[in-house]
Design an enzyme around this catalytic site. Structure first.
Site, PDB file in Angstrom:
ATOM      1  N   TYR A 175       0.845  -1.198   0.000  1.00  0.00           N
ATOM      2  CA  TYR A 175       0.000   0.000   0.000  1.00  0.00           C
ATOM      3  C   TYR A 175       0.876   1.241   0.000  1.00  0.00           C
ATOM      4  O   TYR A 175       2.058   1.197   0.327  1.00  0.00           O
ATOM      5  CB  TYR A 175      -0.961   0.001   1.196  1.00  0.00           C
ATOM      6  CG  TYR A 175      -0.334   0.331   2.527  1.00  0.00           C
ATOM      7  CD1 TYR A 175      -0.246   1.656   2.977  1.00  0.00           C
ATOM      8  CD2 TYR A 175       0.166  -0.674   3.358  1.00  0.00           C
ATOM      9  CE1 TYR A 175       0.331   1.953   4.203  1.00  0.00           C
ATOM     10  CE2 TYR A 175       0.739  -0.379   4.587  1.00  0.00           C
ATOM     11  CZ  TYR A 175       0.809   0.942   5.001  1.00  0.00           C
ATOM     12  OH  TYR A 175       1.387   1.243   6.210  1.00  0.00           O
ATOM     13  N   CYS A 176       0.241   2.377  -0.372  1.00  0.00           N
ATOM     14  CA  CYS A 176       0.971   3.647  -0.390  1.00  0.00           C
ATOM     15  C   CYS A 176       0.030   4.763   0.034  1.00  0.00           C
ATOM     16  O   CYS A 176      -0.658   4.644   1.039  1.00  0.00           O
ATOM     17  CB  CYS A 176       1.618   3.898  -1.754  1.00  0.00           C
ATOM     18  SG  CYS A 176       0.485   3.806  -3.168  1.00  0.00           S
ATOM     19  N   ARG A 177      -0.027   5.850  -0.745  1.00  0.00           N
ATOM     20  CA  ARG A 177      -0.782   7.036  -0.320  1.00  0.00           C
ATOM     21  C   ARG A 177      -2.235   7.022  -0.761  1.00  0.00           C
ATOM     22  O   ARG A 177      -3.038   7.767  -0.212  1.00  0.00           O
ATOM     23  CB  ARG A 177      -0.108   8.295  -0.868  1.00  0.00           C
ATOM     24  CG  ARG A 177       1.307   8.509  -0.366  1.00  0.00           C
ATOM     25  CD  ARG A 177       2.023   9.527  -1.227  1.00  0.00           C
ATOM     26  NE  ARG A 177       3.389   9.756  -0.780  1.00  0.00           N
ATOM     27  CZ  ARG A 177       4.396  10.020  -1.585  1.00  0.00           C
ATOM     28  NH1 ARG A 177       4.187  10.060  -2.896  1.00  0.00           N
ATOM     29  NH2 ARG A 177       5.600  10.227  -1.107  1.00  0.00           N
ATOM     30  N   PHE A 205      -3.077   4.931   2.824  1.00  0.00           N
ATOM     31  CA  PHE A 205      -3.060   5.209   4.254  1.00  0.00           C
ATOM     32  C   PHE A 205      -4.072   6.270   4.677  1.00  0.00           C
ATOM     33  O   PHE A 205      -4.805   6.063   5.656  1.00  0.00           O
ATOM     34  CB  PHE A 205      -1.655   5.606   4.706  1.00  0.00           C
ATOM     35  CG  PHE A 205      -1.599   6.035   6.144  1.00  0.00           C
ATOM     36  CD1 PHE A 205      -1.715   5.100   7.163  1.00  0.00           C
ATOM     37  CD2 PHE A 205      -1.462   7.371   6.484  1.00  0.00           C
ATOM     38  CE1 PHE A 205      -1.689   5.498   8.496  1.00  0.00           C
ATOM     39  CE2 PHE A 205      -1.431   7.778   7.803  1.00  0.00           C
ATOM     40  CZ  PHE A 205      -1.545   6.838   8.813  1.00  0.00           C
TER      41      PHE A 205
END
Length: 220
Positions: A175-177, A205
């Site tokens: 996962y990232c932004r 996130f």
């Protein structure tokens, strides 16, 4: 104000909110602040703006209640204000993505389909039975400000040389932004090429945090 005036005032308030958010730089700054508390100088660097320009936009956001500031020595730090600001940002992202030709092209891209996006609900179920390894591919600074519980942080630029830290027999969820961030999709493609079983979290996130789900932060 009479009862008949109330609807007009409500729409006037909504229009004022829209005017405050009606600048790309302010939305970029809010996205970075949603990752965690940041100084004016760091926000200027992340948004590729001058400090003066950044401060001006932050003052607009502050007056509208979208951000609050505190002083830490010579630095001024900003964080999101009270209220459902993160869900609002998530809704704006979802609306902007709806029907966009670029997003349709991404959805039709075979590499993106192969990444096999996972919903929050699916991830929560997997975390409950400890069947996946969470991989946060954002920069270390952002991970320290806040991350999903138990996530391993390997920034994307370090991933190729740190593959040995990932379990081969476990499914990886990167996962990232969020939807407009390509870090997790890029990481998933790299890991798949190296023989890992990998999926990516559809939301990032900030969306996870906006949903009221548990997060962790590095000790300071």
């Amino acid at each position: 104000m009479t009862p008949d005036d109330a609807p007009s005032q409500l729409f006037a308030d909504l229009a004022e909110i829209a005017r405050t958010l009606g600048h790309a730089h302010r939305l970029v700054l809010l996205e970075h602040i949603a990752q965690g508390e940041r100084s004016v100088e760091r926000l200027a660097e992340l948004a590729s703006l001058s400090i003066a320009n950044t401060s001006q936009h932050l003052q607009h956001l502050r007056r509208a209640g979208f951000v609050v500031a505190r002083r830490d020595g010579k630095r001024v730090l900003y964080r999101l204000g009270n209220g459902p600001i993160e869900p609002l940002l998530a809704s704006l992202r979802a609306y902007a993505a709806h029907g966009r030709a670029e997003m349709r092209a991404l959805a039709a891209d075979p590499a993106a389909e192969g990444a096999d996006a996972m919903s929050r609900e699916e991830l929560l179920a997997c975390l409950g039975d400890n069947s996946v390894t969470l991989l946060d591919v954002r920069p270390t600074e952002e991970y320290a400000l806040g991350h999903l519980p138990g996530a391993l942080n390997i920034p994307l630029e370090e991933l190729a040389r740190r593959l040995a830290e990932l379990p081969r027999g476990h499914e990886i969820v990167a996962y990232c932004r969020g939807p407009y961030c390509v870090l997790s999709a890029t990481a998933a493609a790299l890991l798949r090429d190296q023989g890992f079983r990998v999926r990516r979290l559809a939301a990032g996130f900030p969306d996870w945090k906006a949903a009221g789900l548990a997060v962790e932060a590095a000790d300071r």
